[in-house]
Design a protein around this motif. Structure first.
Motif, PDB file in Angstrom:
ATOM      1  N   ARG A  88      37.041  29.280  25.173  1.00 23.54           N
ATOM      2  CA  ARG A  88      36.687  30.689  25.045  1.00 23.54           C
ATOM      3  C   ARG A  88      37.883  31.462  24.500  1.00 23.54           C
ATOM      4  N   CYS A  89      37.639  32.335  23.523  1.00 22.45           N
ATOM      5  CA  CYS A  89      38.690  33.193  22.993  1.00 22.45           C
ATOM      6  C   CYS A  89      38.116  34.581  22.730  1.00 22.45           C
ATOM      7  N   PRO A  90      38.306  35.520  23.650  1.00 28.89           N
ATOM      8  CA  PRO A  90      37.760  36.870  23.469  1.00 28.89           C
ATOM      9  C   PRO A  90      38.592  37.713  22.497  1.00 28.89           C
ATOM     10  N   LEU A  91      37.961  38.709  21.915  1.00 33.33           N
ATOM     11  CA  LEU A  91      38.660  39.731  21.137  1.00 33.33           C
ATOM     12  C   LEU A  91      39.064  40.829  22.113  1.00 33.33           C
ATOM     13  N   VAL A 100      40.421  39.153  29.340  1.00 31.94           N
ATOM     14  CA  VAL A 100      40.718  37.729  29.526  1.00 31.94           C
ATOM     15  C   VAL A 100      40.381  37.292  30.947  1.00 31.94           C
ATOM     16  N   ARG A 101      40.533  38.176  31.897  1.00 32.90           N
ATOM     17  CA  ARG A 101      40.212  37.864  33.294  1.00 32.90           C
ATOM     18  C   ARG A 101      38.719  37.572  33.451  1.00 32.90           C
ATOM     19  N   THR A 102      37.897  38.351  32.781  1.00 33.96           N
ATOM     20  CA  THR A 102      36.445  38.151  32.834  1.00 33.96           C
ATOM     21  C   THR A 102      36.075  36.779  32.278  1.00 33.96           C
ATOM     22  N   GLU A 103      36.687  36.408  31.162  1.00 36.12           N
ATOM     23  CA  GLU A 103      36.429  35.096  30.574  1.00 36.12           C
ATOM     24  C   GLU A 103      36.923  33.978  31.483  1.00 36.12           C
ATOM     25  N   LEU A 104      38.064  34.195  32.115  1.00 35.28           N
ATOM     26  CA  LEU A 104      38.601  33.187  33.027  1.00 35.28           C
ATOM     27  C   LEU A 104      37.647  32.952  34.197  1.00 35.28           C
ATOM     28  N   LEU A 105      37.147  34.008  34.766  1.00 38.34           N
ATOM     29  CA  LEU A 105      36.225  33.875  35.895  1.00 38.34           C
ATOM     30  C   LEU A 105      34.976  33.098  35.498  1.00 38.34           C
ATOM     31  N   GLU A 106      34.497  33.317  34.271  1.00 38.04           N
ATOM     32  CA  GLU A 106      33.327  32.584  33.800  1.00 38.04           C
ATOM     33  C   GLU A 106      33.643  31.093  33.688  1.00 38.04           C
ATOM     34  N   LEU A 107      34.815  30.760  33.173  1.00 35.05           N
ATOM     35  CA  LEU A 107      35.215  29.364  33.049  1.00 35.05           C
ATOM     36  C   LEU A 107      35.425  28.725  34.419  1.00 35.05           C
ATOM     37  N   LEU A 108      36.020  29.458  35.340  1.00 36.36           N
ATOM     38  CA  LEU A 108      36.242  28.934  36.683  1.00 36.36           C
ATOM     39  C   LEU A 108      34.924  28.622  37.389  1.00 36.36           C
ATOM     40  N   THR A 165      51.834  36.562  27.563  1.00 37.48           N
ATOM     41  CA  THR A 165      52.083  37.505  28.653  1.00 37.48           C
ATOM     42  C   THR A 165      50.860  37.602  29.551  1.00 37.48           C
ATOM     43  N   LEU A 166      49.689  37.734  28.939  1.00 34.28           N
ATOM     44  CA  LEU A 166      48.439  37.812  29.699  1.00 34.28           C
ATOM     45  C   LEU A 166      48.179  36.511  30.448  1.00 34.28           C
ATOM     46  N   SER A 167      48.518  35.385  29.830  1.00 30.32           N
ATOM     47  CA  SER A 167      48.349  34.087  30.480  1.00 30.32           C
ATOM     48  C   SER A 167      49.211  33.995  31.735  1.00 30.32           C
ATOM     49  N   LEU A 168      50.446  34.460  31.630  1.00 28.55           N
ATOM     50  CA  LEU A 168      51.332  34.460  32.790  1.00 28.55           C
ATOM     51  C   LEU A 168      50.790  35.345  33.903  1.00 28.55           C
ATOM     52  N   ARG A 169      50.228  36.486  33.535  1.00 26.88           N
ATOM     53  CA  ARG A 169      49.681  37.391  34.556  1.00 26.88           C
ATOM     54  C   ARG A 169      48.484  36.755  35.253  1.00 26.88           C
ATOM     55  N   LEU A 170      47.649  36.063  34.498  1.00 31.13           N
ATOM     56  CA  LEU A 170      46.529  35.343  35.098  1.00 31.13           C
ATOM     57  C   LEU A 170      47.039  34.263  36.043  1.00 31.13           C
TER      58      LEU A 170
END
Length: 255
Positions: free
Chosen positions: A48-51, A74-82, A98-103
């Motif tokens: 998944r790669c969101p805009l 990105v958090r929304t997409e992560l939750l879907e994958l999880l 940076t966003l990846s580190l925050r996740l």
């Protein structure tokens, strides 16, 4: 607002064993990660790669967004994958790192591993300290996109940097730096020997502060900042697949 051609989000539904979230950079688009995503999909992974909000249209749209908007996407997409995959990995380029580190900081061991390419957590630019003052009088400054060594490659990115959005990115950097010890997942960090956008100190800060025990550093000798579209792209793609598989195998062995 019409999305620029090539800037569209993309996804691939593959195996439920492995899901990979890709996060693009500041003023950039999923276009810079499309080839990476295709390689991951060919390996059988769900991708998944969101805009990100404010991106992929006109730079003025970015000044109407803040870092929490990008993070929520990105958090929304992560939750879907999880919710659909056994193991989920998060990968990011530049601010996507940076966003990846925050996740990773928020979700802990629910994320199996992270891959960072030229991630940013600070800047040495002298004018950055005046960002809040500039934002009040100057909507944008020259852009930072398209730092690519490979001839003929072009990044789909804004030619102007929205100042208010850049100030918000600075706030995200501060939070992420403070919480780097909370990053404990296996980490693959690839960074360019020559990067005209993100200074080498960024990778040094991350490597020196994360709590991860499994850390691999790879120096990209023949690429500039947008390394996923540059001469070392295939190396990034191959190493990321190897990383995912090795982490998965280590997890199986541990059980």
């Amino acid at each position: 607002m019409t999305v620029l051609a090539g800037a569209e989000p993309f996804s691939h539904t593959g195996s439920t064993e492995v899901g990979v979230l890709l996060c693009h950079g500041f003023t950039g688009t999923p276009g810079s990660l499309r080839a990476w995503g295709a390689h991951l999909a060919e390996a059988g992974f769900t991708v998944r790669c969101p805009l990100l909000p404010g991106h992929g249209t006109v730079w003025q749209d970015m000044n109407r967004t803040v870092w929490t908007d990008w993070y929520e996407a990105v958090r929304t997409e992560l939750l879907e994958l999880l919710g659909t995959c056994d193991s989920v990995f998060v990968c990011g380029l530049s601010m996507g790192g940076t966003l990846s580190l925050r996740l990773a900081q928020e979700f802990g061991n629910r994320i199996a591993g992270i891959v960072l390419v030229n991630p940013s957590v600070t800047t040495l630019r002298w004018d950055a300290k005046f960002g809040p003052l500039l934002a009040a009088v100057l909507p944008s400054v020259p852009g930072v996109g398209n730092d690519i060594k490979k001839p003929g490659e072009t990044e789909i990115a804004y030619t102007r940097t929205p100042v208010r959005a850049a100030v918000s990115l600075g706030k995200l950097w501060k939070l992420v730096r403070a919480d780097l010890p909370k990053v404990t997942q296996p980490l693959l960090l690839l960074h360019s020997a020559v990067d005209h956008i993100v200074e080498p100190v960024n990778s040094q800060i991350i490597l020196g502060a994360v709590g991860s025990e499994n850390v691999t550093e790879v120096v990209l000798e023949n690429s500039y900042h947008v390394a996923t579209q540059d001469n070392d792209a295939e190396l990034i793609f191959e190493r990321s697949v190897e990383f995912v598989r090795s982490v998965r195998e280590a997890g199986v062995d541990a059980t």
